[in-house]
Write a protein that holds these residues in place. Structure first.
Motif, PDB file in Angstrom:
ATOM      1  N   VAL A  68      -2.008  11.537   3.761  1.00 40.36           N
ATOM      2  CA  VAL A  68      -3.439  11.789   3.896  1.00 40.36           C
ATOM      3  C   VAL A  68      -3.638  12.943   4.866  1.00 40.36           C
ATOM      4  N   ASP A  69      -4.660  13.766   4.625  1.00 41.36           N
ATOM      5  CA  ASP A  69      -4.924  14.906   5.491  1.00 41.36           C
ATOM      6  C   ASP A  69      -6.421  15.024   5.748  1.00 41.36           C
ATOM      7  N   ASP A  70      -6.835  16.139   6.300  1.00 36.76           N
ATOM      8  CA  ASP A  70      -8.235  16.315   6.682  1.00 36.76           C
ATOM      9  C   ASP A  70      -9.172  16.365   5.490  1.00 36.76           C
ATOM     10  N   ALA A  71      -8.626  16.554   4.274  1.00 33.95           N
ATOM     11  CA  ALA A  71      -9.469  16.627   3.081  1.00 33.95           C
ATOM     12  C   ALA A  71      -9.443  15.342   2.256  1.00 33.95           C
ATOM     13  N   THR A  72      -8.709  14.326   2.718  1.00 34.69           N
ATOM     14  CA  THR A  72      -8.568  13.087   1.949  1.00 34.69           C
ATOM     15  C   THR A  72      -9.859  12.278   1.965  1.00 34.69           C
ATOM     16  N   THR A  73     -10.335  11.910   0.779  1.00 32.79           N
ATOM     17  CA  THR A  73     -11.526  11.067   0.669  1.00 32.79           C
ATOM     18  C   THR A  73     -11.233   9.743  -0.011  1.00 32.79           C
ATOM     19  N   ASP A  74     -10.208   9.718  -0.880  1.00 31.71           N
ATOM     20  CA  ASP A  74      -9.843   8.500  -1.589  1.00 31.71           C
ATOM     21  C   ASP A  74      -8.453   8.072  -1.125  1.00 31.71           C
ATOM     22  N   VAL A  75      -8.342   6.818  -0.662  1.00 29.98           N
ATOM     23  CA  VAL A  75      -7.100   6.344  -0.055  1.00 29.98           C
ATOM     24  C   VAL A  75      -6.597   5.112  -0.798  1.00 29.98           C
ATOM     25  N   LEU A  76      -5.298   5.120  -1.114  1.00 30.12           N
ATOM     26  CA  LEU A  76      -4.643   3.930  -1.644  1.00 30.12           C
ATOM     27  C   LEU A  76      -3.884   3.277  -0.500  1.00 30.12           C
ATOM     28  N   VAL A  77      -4.206   2.022  -0.214  1.00 34.00           N
ATOM     29  CA  VAL A  77      -3.555   1.275   0.862  1.00 34.00           C
ATOM     30  C   VAL A  77      -2.430   0.441   0.262  1.00 34.00           C
ATOM     31  N   GLU A  78      -1.219   0.675   0.747  1.00 35.14           N
ATOM     32  CA  GLU A  78      -0.044  -0.081   0.301  1.00 35.14           C
ATOM     33  C   GLU A  78       0.295  -1.148   1.335  1.00 35.14           C
ATOM     34  N   ALA A  79       0.415  -2.398   0.871  1.00 34.48           N
ATOM     35  CA  ALA A  79       0.917  -3.492   1.705  1.00 34.48           C
ATOM     36  C   ALA A  79       1.974  -4.201   0.878  1.00 34.48           C
ATOM     37  N   ALA A  80       3.238  -4.029   1.247  1.00 34.44           N
ATOM     38  CA  ALA A  80       4.333  -4.539   0.413  1.00 34.44           C
ATOM     39  C   ALA A  80       5.293  -5.356   1.258  1.00 34.44           C
ATOM     40  N   HIS A  81       6.169  -6.065   0.551  1.00 38.10           N
ATOM     41  CA  HIS A  81       7.235  -6.812   1.213  1.00 38.10           C
ATOM     42  C   HIS A  81       8.561  -6.282   0.697  1.00 38.10           C
ATOM     43  N   PHE A  82       9.351  -5.688   1.610  1.00 35.62           N
ATOM     44  CA  PHE A  82      10.629  -5.094   1.245  1.00 35.62           C
ATOM     45  C   PHE A  82      11.774  -5.930   1.814  1.00 35.62           C
ATOM     46  N   ASP A  83      12.907  -5.884   1.106  1.00 33.19           N
ATOM     47  CA  ASP A  83      14.078  -6.648   1.522  1.00 33.19           C
ATOM     48  C   ASP A  83      14.594  -6.138   2.872  1.00 33.19           C
ATOM     49  N   PRO A  84      14.795  -7.028   3.857  1.00 30.40           N
ATOM     50  CA  PRO A  84      15.235  -6.586   5.191  1.00 30.40           C
ATOM     51  C   PRO A  84      16.555  -5.817   5.169  1.00 30.40           C
ATOM     52  N   THR A  85      17.518  -6.287   4.379  1.00 31.76           N
ATOM     53  CA  THR A  85      18.821  -5.620   4.339  1.00 31.76           C
ATOM     54  C   THR A  85      18.710  -4.219   3.788  1.00 31.76           C
ATOM     55  N   SER A  86      17.935  -4.057   2.720  1.00 27.20           N
ATOM     56  CA  SER A  86      17.764  -2.739   2.115  1.00 27.20           C
ATOM     57  C   SER A  86      17.129  -1.759   3.097  1.00 27.20           C
ATOM     58  N   VAL A  87      16.090  -2.193   3.791  1.00 23.01           N
ATOM     59  CA  VAL A  87      15.411  -1.314   4.747  1.00 23.01           C
ATOM     60  C   VAL A  87      16.335  -0.981   5.921  1.00 23.01           C
ATOM     61  N   ALA A  88      17.066  -1.982   6.426  1.00 19.16           N
ATOM     62  CA  ALA A  88      17.958  -1.746   7.563  1.00 19.16           C
ATOM     63  C   ALA A  88      19.030  -0.724   7.215  1.00 19.16           C
ATOM     64  N   ARG A  89      19.594  -0.833   6.015  1.00 21.40           N
ATOM     65  CA  ARG A  89      20.653   0.112   5.632  1.00 21.40           C
ATOM     66  C   ARG A  89      20.098   1.521   5.450  1.00 21.40           C
ATOM     67  N   THR A  90      18.919   1.628   4.858  1.00 21.09           N
ATOM     68  CA  THR A  90      18.307   2.949   4.688  1.00 21.09           C
ATOM     69  C   THR A  90      17.988   3.563   6.046  1.00 21.09           C
ATOM     70  N   SER A  91      17.445   2.760   6.951  1.00 25.35           N
ATOM     71  CA  SER A  91      17.102   3.259   8.280  1.00 25.35           C
ATOM     72  C   SER A  91      18.335   3.781   9.010  1.00 25.35           C
ATOM     73  N   ARG A  92      19.424   3.056   8.944  1.00 23.64           N
ATOM     74  CA  ARG A  92      20.637   3.488   9.633  1.00 23.64           C
ATOM     75  C   ARG A  92      21.308   4.650   8.910  1.00 23.64           C
ATOM     76  N   ARG A  93      21.235   4.639   7.602  1.00 23.74           N
ATOM     77  CA  ARG A  93      21.867   5.718   6.825  1.00 23.74           C
ATOM     78  C   ARG A  93      21.255   7.065   7.181  1.00 23.74           C
ATOM     79  N   HIS A  94      19.926   7.084   7.337  1.00 22.50           N
ATOM     80  CA  HIS A  94      19.232   8.345   7.623  1.00 22.50           C
ATOM     81  C   HIS A  94      18.936   8.533   9.111  1.00 22.50           C
TER      82      HIS A  94
END
Length: 852
Positions: free
Chosen positions: A352-378
């Motif tokens: 989103v930036d200074d010109a954004t008027t329409d916003v899609l709000v994401e609320a999701a549930h992600f697998d803890p192991t998948s997120v942890a590995r991605t976080s450490r990988r990068h």
């Protein structure tokens, strides 16, 4: 995780006069460790100031210093008779016209730091322009606070010089910082910490107000299209099992976040950015559900959650282009345009930036192991990833999205789409049949059944007392969705003890039973360490992990058993994946580090295990935790464990004896390494035989001693290291080393030493010089002399070695002093001569020695 007192009071009741220290103590009582207290410790004038001008000068040390003139409003007029403040500042991250935070003389900053006008860098500074860490707002000390960057340009534009910065930044209010352990991810929110504080107060009825208890519209077909397509689940778990999407249209992009929200974000250590971003961050901090806002105008298709493909890359919000792994979970637009690293960070193309008027709000549930590995990988740790990898409540997403939507509508002026997307693939938690006597049995405190059930219900558990399997001592317990750590009986027992109060658990001092003392092996190891320390060496402990190329640096032969090392599956350092097969392999790092830091004379030793697989190891099975491993499984486990003999090694370089007024110094040489091992053997009353070993790496072939027991059992080696080894390891020239098998010495010293009676009769000494071939070991000659001299021989000492004039080429002269003594009489000259002649004859027969 931080929590301001007023925010806490929104969710639970605080007694009048409650301080941050009181809240922190209550949290500690239920197992939440206090990290720090912020705010509430600033007094005096802390105001908004505007930089009018500055003169920058570079000091002799190269540091730029700015002499600033700052408008601080009425405060400055009162203190300086209408003149603006002149302040000396070492930061350079501001410009003329910027609004900054100024502390004036008479104020007190955190840490009881009193501010006064003082002379610095040649001028008087009437106060200080503040950085975040100086006022307890954060930890940043790279530059001073520029309010337009901290609060946003519009919010800063409403400020005037002289405004109270304490109230503006919420510094007058105490904020508790708690250290959240990995098993309590729900406490990464004010909601979670408020629940814990409520428990600490005895869980009074109506005392906790859950901000996630909202009326949320049901999902319908009119919502934004979302597809979950995880082709490669990790450990059998889908990367995303719930995705809620809500759309708010017509937001006024010029509207700033409300002041109270900006203040709370600032108190939590986050910077206000824009309304949409601030709302998602605020909701995440409030309830623990990370959210993400997408610009609807930048989306051209449905949201598709999938794994990355080989060769794909994504530029994240921090402007870093990241090459993706096939295990990375992605949020995409129609499956092709990459939007975000799921659960970690959004992409730059859809922010989103200074010109954004329409916003899609994401609320999701992600697998803890998948997120942890991605976080450490990068190497990318974010507020979202910290929460997802610890476990986020899978039932929280709809309420969190609703909170964000309501705030965007209220403060942004938008309208909510009637469509609600909620793709839910989560599975309900199963009930556990709990024995209500188990907490008492584990903890040692009698918890009545009613008290156990009450605590579990206060925790949010569903408790059935009449279901299948229940009886007078068993109930069915279903854990709340935000507690993935509650799995079995010991988990519930811990919760009962924690909520009932650790202070109720009596402290009983155990009565020690009579011990057996140290084992022979333990005593021997202590003697070895004491002997080496007494020889002037310093004990060190090193990690047993070594690099793959070290065997080549040590010049170990191709078939040497020390080349067969165990590889660690998940090493601490990828550059050191092997377990050492010799203690010297890791000890050289300690010596090199000491030498590189200016220590010229260094002598080190270490006792430790080495790992000798001796060939191929079997693969270790993973036994079940539900039953005792079978005999076959135990055999396989043992077969997968390498032999681990205990060794001792030493390294020395520089001077063994320092120079001084008493005379010149002496450099450490091969004899010092041999003498150190002999000192160990003497302390253990073990006889060592020393002989030359011309071919044992990594030692110098002409300066390496082979150390054995009298029966020929190898103990170790000592001497000077090979020059090529020293060059490869970047060690000083003529470094000496020794390594020996402590287990062999333990076995050799197992038998008690029989004390010998001391003879009061005088000794008789005689010297002999023997001519032997240069290839004959002096130790072999000494052994032959000892064998032939008889029982009256007390000692054999080599005191001279000569090669040169009057000695035949290829030969050398060895001079020994033989000491004889009888237990019952004074030996005569004829007797001593006879003993000497017998010794010489034995040496001649064994080694070809000729008496000179």
């Amino acid at each position: 995780m931080r929590m301001p007192l007023r925010w806490l009071a929104d969710y639970t009741d605080l007694a009048p006069g409650t301080t941050g220290a009181d809240v922190a103590a209550s949290l500690v009582a239920v197992g939440i460790e206090e990290e720090d207290l912020h705010g509430g410790d600033i007094s005096g004038p802390l105001v908004v100031g505007r930089v009018l001008e500055f003169d920058e000068q570079v000091q002799k040390n190269g540091k730029p210093i700015r002499y600033c003139v700052v408008d601080v409003g009425q405060n400055g007029q009162m203190l300086t008779e209408g003149k603006h403040q002149e302040i000396v500042c070492g930061a350079t991250n501001f410009a003329v016209g910027d609004l900054v935070v100024v502390v004036l003389p008479g104020a007190t900053l955190p840490g009881d730091f009193h501010i006064s006008a003082r002379k610095t860098y040649g001028r008087v500074s009437n106060g200080m322009i503040c950085a975040e860490d100086e006022i307890g707002l954060g930890t940043d000390h790279e530059g001073i606070i520029v309010l337009s960057r901290l609060l946003g340009a519009e919010a800063a534009a409403a400020l005037t010089p002289g405004d109270d910065a304490i109230a503006l930044l919420g510094l007058g209010e105490e904020t508790i910082e708690a250290n959240v352990t990995p098993d309590r991810g729900y406490c990464f929110s004010v909601r979670g910490l408020a629940r814990e504080y409520w428990h600490a107060q005895g869980s009074p009825a109506g005392g906790f107000r859950d901000p996630a208890l909202l009326d949320v519209p049901a999902a319908n077909d009119a919502g934004f299209p979302v597809r979950l397509t995880d082709e490669r689940p990790i450990d059998g778990a889908d990367g995303c099992d719930r995705y809620v999407a809500r759309v708010v249209r017509g937001i006024d992009p010029t509207r700033p976040s409300p002041g109270w929200m900006q203040q709370r974000l600032t108190q939590m250590g986050m910077r206000p950015i824009s309304l949409a971003v601030d709302v998602t961050n605020y909701v995440m901090l409030a309830v623990g559900q990370p959210l993400h806002a997408f610009d609807v105008a930048k989306l051209s298709g449905p949201v598709v959650v999938r794994r990355a493909r080989s060769g794909e890359s994504l530029t994240t919000l921090d402007d870093v282009k990241r090459v993706l792994s096939p295990d990375d979970l992605l949020i995409t637009d129609g499956g092709e345009h990459l939007l975000a690293l799921a659960g970690v960070m959004g992409g730059a193309s859809s922010e989103v930036d200074d010109a954004t008027t329409d916003v899609l709000v994401e609320a999701a549930h992600f697998d803890p192991t998948s997120v942890a590995r991605t976080s450490r990988r990068h190497k990318l740790v974010t507020e979202a990833s910290k929460r997802f990898e610890r476990g986020v409540d899978p039932q929280l997403a709809p309420a969190a999205a609703q909170l964000a939507v309501d705030l965007l509508v209220e403060h942004g002026g938008g309208t909510v789409d009637p469509g609600v997307t909620d793709v839910d693939r989560t599975s309900p938690r199963g009930a556990y049949l709990l024995d209500v006597t188990e907490p008492g049995r584990i903890v040692g405190v009698d918890y009545p059944r009613d008290r156990v059930v009450e605590i579990l219900r206060d925790l949010g558990c569903g408790v059935e007392e009449s279901g299948a399997g229940t009886d007078a001592t068993h109930v069915l317990v279903t854990p709340p969705s935000w507690r993935p750590d509650l799995v079995d009986g010991p988990d519930y027992a811990e919760e009962v003890a924690r909520i009932d109060g650790y202070h109720r658990i009596p402290s009983v001092t155990p009565t020690p039973v009579g011990g057996q003392g140290l084992t022979h092996g333990q005593k021997t190891r202590r003697v070895v360490a004491d002997a080496l320390a007494g020889a002037g060496l310093t004990e060190v402990l090193t990690y047993p992990f070594v690099a793959e190329g070290l065997a080549d640096d040590l010049m170990l032969p191709a078939g040497d058993d020390r080349r067969h090392a165990v590889r660690v599956a998940n090493p601490l350092n990828e550059e050191r994946p092997l377990l050492r097969t010799t203690v010297l392999a890791s000890l050289v790092d300690a010596l090199r580090r000491n030498v590189s830091r200016g220590h010229k004379d260094v002598a080190l030793f270490e006792l430790g295990l080495v790992f000798r697989p001796g060939g191929e190891l079997g693969r270790a099975p993973i036994p079940s935790v539900l039953e005792r491993p079978s005999a076959e499984t135990l055999e396989q486990l043992y077969a997968a464990v390498p032999a681990q003999p205990r060794r001792a090694a030493l390294l020395a370089t520089g001077l063994a004896e320092r120079a001084g007024w008493w005379g010149p110094g002496r450099a450490a040489d091969w004899s010092d390494a041999v003498a150190a091992v002999q000192a160990v053997a003497t302390a253990l009353a073990v006889e060592l035989v020393v002989a030359n070993d011309p071919g044992h790496a990594p030692w110098h072939p002409g300066r390496c001693a082979r150390l054995t027991l009298a029966d020929g059992t190898l103990v170790g080696h000592a001497g000077e290291l090979h020059p090529k080894v020293l060059a490869a390891l970047d060690l000083p020239a003529r470094t000496v080393a020794a390594e020996f098998d402590v287990d062999v010495l333990i076995a050799a010293s197992a038998e008690p030493v029989q004390a010998q009676p001391f003879s009061s009769f005088p000794p008789a000494m005689t010297d002999i010089a023997l001519l032997v071939g240069s290839d004959v070991a002096a130790a072999d000659v000494a052994t032959a002399l000892r064998a032939g001299a008889g029982e009256s021989l007390e000692s054999v000492v080599l005191f001279d070695v000569y090669e040169g004039e009057h000695v035949e080429a290829g030969h050398r002269s060895l001079a020994y002093r033989l000491t004889f003594r009888a237990a019952d009489r004074t030996l005569t000259t004829d007797e001593v001569n006879g003993f000497r002649d017998a010794a010489v004859a034995a040496a001649a027969a064994a080694t070809g020695a000729v008496q000179r």
